[in-house]
Motif scaffolding. Sequence first.
Motif, PDB file in Angstrom:
ATOM      1  N   HIS A  20       0.875  -1.166  -0.010  1.00  0.00           N
ATOM      2  CA  HIS A  20      -0.110  -0.080   0.016  1.00  0.00           C
ATOM      3  C   HIS A  20       0.949   1.335  -0.008  1.00  0.00           C
ATOM      4  CE1 HIS A  20      -3.489  -2.295   0.624  1.00  0.00           C
ATOM      5  NE2 HIS A  20      -3.070  -2.802   1.724  1.00  0.00           N
ATOM      6  N   ASP A  25      -6.243   5.790   0.677  1.00  0.00           N
ATOM      7  CA  ASP A  25      -7.286   5.834   1.874  1.00  0.00           C
ATOM      8  C   ASP A  25      -7.795   4.688   2.343  1.00  0.00           C
ATOM      9  OD1 ASP A  25      -9.101   4.972  -0.096  1.00  0.00           O
ATOM     10  OD2 ASP A  25      -9.916   7.157  -0.525  1.00  0.00           O
ATOM     11  N   LYS A  26      -8.923   4.603   3.182  1.00  0.00           N
ATOM     12  CA  LYS A  26      -9.284   3.540   3.620  1.00  0.00           C
ATOM     13  C   LYS A  26     -10.367   2.696   2.693  1.00  0.00           C
ATOM     14  CE  LYS A  26     -13.350   6.033   5.379  1.00  0.00           C
ATOM     15  NZ  LYS A  26     -14.181   6.588   6.642  1.00  0.00           N
ATOM     16  N   ASN A  27     -10.776   3.196   1.808  1.00  0.00           N
ATOM     17  CA  ASN A  27     -11.354   2.601   0.595  1.00  0.00           C
ATOM     18  C   ASN A  27     -10.603   1.803  -0.208  1.00  0.00           C
ATOM     19  OD1 ASN A  27     -14.443   3.292   1.192  1.00  0.00           O
ATOM     20  ND2 ASN A  27     -13.466   5.195   0.566  1.00  0.00           N
ATOM     21  N   ARG A  29      -7.665   0.420   0.898  1.00  0.00           N
ATOM     22  CA  ARG A  29      -7.121  -0.475   1.767  1.00  0.00           C
ATOM     23  C   ARG A  29      -8.106  -1.940   1.562  1.00  0.00           C
ATOM     24  NH1 ARG A  29      -4.940   1.658   6.334  1.00  0.00           N
ATOM     25  NH2 ARG A  29      -5.706  -0.396   7.583  1.00  0.00           N
ATOM     26  N   ARG A  31     -12.414  -3.206   1.517  1.00  0.00           N
ATOM     27  CA  ARG A  31     -13.925  -3.230   2.183  1.00  0.00           C
ATOM     28  C   ARG A  31     -14.136  -4.577   2.279  1.00  0.00           C
ATOM     29  NH1 ARG A  31     -16.041   0.554  -2.212  1.00  0.00           N
ATOM     30  NH2 ARG A  31     -14.982  -0.955  -3.495  1.00  0.00           N
ATOM     31  N   PHE A  53      -9.702  -6.132  10.213  1.00  0.00           N
ATOM     32  CA  PHE A  53      -9.027  -4.836  10.520  1.00  0.00           C
ATOM     33  C   PHE A  53      -7.640  -5.035  10.567  1.00  0.00           C
ATOM     34  CE2 PHE A  53     -13.023  -2.557  11.488  1.00  0.00           C
ATOM     35  CZ  PHE A  53     -13.013  -1.799  10.524  1.00  0.00           C
ATOM     36  N   GLY A  58      -9.109  -1.515   5.389  1.00  0.00           N
ATOM     37  CA  GLY A  58      -9.803  -0.050   5.720  1.00  0.00           C
ATOM     38  C   GLY A  58     -11.027  -0.143   6.121  1.00  0.00           C
ATOM     39  N   LYS A  59     -11.894  -0.766   5.642  1.00  0.00           N
ATOM     40  CA  LYS A  59     -13.460  -0.752   6.145  1.00  0.00           C
ATOM     41  C   LYS A  59     -13.855  -2.299   6.551  1.00  0.00           C
ATOM     42  CE  LYS A  59     -16.165   2.635   4.219  1.00  0.00           C
ATOM     43  NZ  LYS A  59     -16.920   3.443   3.399  1.00  0.00           N
ATOM     44  N   ALA A  78     -16.127   1.338  14.841  1.00  0.00           N
ATOM     45  CA  ALA A  78     -15.312   1.414  13.596  1.00  0.00           C
ATOM     46  C   ALA A  78     -16.161   0.498  12.278  1.00  0.00           C
ATOM     47  CB  ALA A  78     -13.844   0.700  13.661  1.00  0.00           C
ATOM     48  N   SER A 242      -9.726 -10.203   4.497  1.00  0.00           N
ATOM     49  CA  SER A 242      -9.079  -9.013   4.607  1.00  0.00           C
ATOM     50  C   SER A 242      -8.196  -8.753   3.442  1.00  0.00           C
ATOM     51  CB  SER A 242      -8.556  -8.694   5.903  1.00  0.00           C
ATOM     52  OG  SER A 242      -7.844  -7.463   5.931  1.00  0.00           O
ATOM     53  N   GLN A 246      -7.748  -6.743  -0.204  1.00  0.00           N
ATOM     54  CA  GLN A 246      -6.749  -5.830  -0.475  1.00  0.00           C
ATOM     55  C   GLN A 246      -6.050  -6.302  -1.817  1.00  0.00           C
ATOM     56  OE1 GLN A 246      -4.104  -4.989   3.114  1.00  0.00           O
ATOM     57  NE2 GLN A 246      -5.578  -6.555   4.042  1.00  0.00           N
TER      58      GLN A 246
END
Length: 293
Positions: A20, A25-27, A29, A31, A53, A58-59, A78, A242, A246
Amino acid sequence: MVDAVPLDSGWLKANPLPDHHDNVDKNGRGRVLVIGGCRRVPGGMLLTAEAAFRAGAGKVTIATIESAAIPIGIAFPACAVVALPETPDGEISPESAELLLAEMAGHDAIVFGPAMIDEQGVGKLLTAMLPALPPEMFLLLDAFALRTIADHAEAIRARGDHIVLTPHEGELAGLLGLDRGAIARDPSGALAVAAERFGCTVMVKGATSHLMAGDVHLSYAGGGLGLAVSGSGDILAGLIASFGAQGLPPLQAAAWGIWLHGEAGRRLSETMGPIGFLAHELPPLVPGLMRGV
């Protein structure tokens, strides 16, 4: 059948985690959507979500029964939470399919099955979901979802490049219509049959875990007896999903999840004792283990 290759740090270094960039941003990373839970096991989704997480997503969104949604959202602020219609017995209602299909579009990976105990309802949801999945969606089927997939082999094969199955020996026996003892005697042979039948990445969890996809067969002997505890499989599912969110392909995502899950168990057995640690104590060790590879 191909010989097993040890799943170790050498294999992982040759198949690294996503790199990364600092400005992601979190999106970007990853979802993850976790679908499951019931009145009897309302908090199981928290384990899967935390693991996702900790592995870098990220989400994370939890889709669960309406009566548990608010408490889960408060317990884990979160996470986004989707409240689903539930049956009188406290299970996710098959009527939830439309809501779930609408929710899928905003995610990169789905975990389906943890903490659900209504086999018939799970089967109906899977019938609705499989044909409607976005083409590149990473899907992990776990727990009670695995009890229903014998009726969905063709649909799973059609998009097997994006699916991971995570049975233990008993669940694999059920999938193949075999005695559990037969799986214990020859887990690799049974896994090869399952991988061929469903055309996707399949593992079998045990003292030595095996993972197979196509002509690749990996084995991991580690983690220890302490991992045989409620919630441990929910953690593993979150780790794998996760990595799928990613961007890792199913084989690599599952391999990293198996190794991190096992090594976290090994660390806890060394510091706390071989048994007695809890599933929720595994995820905090994951970031450090990833950094160490």
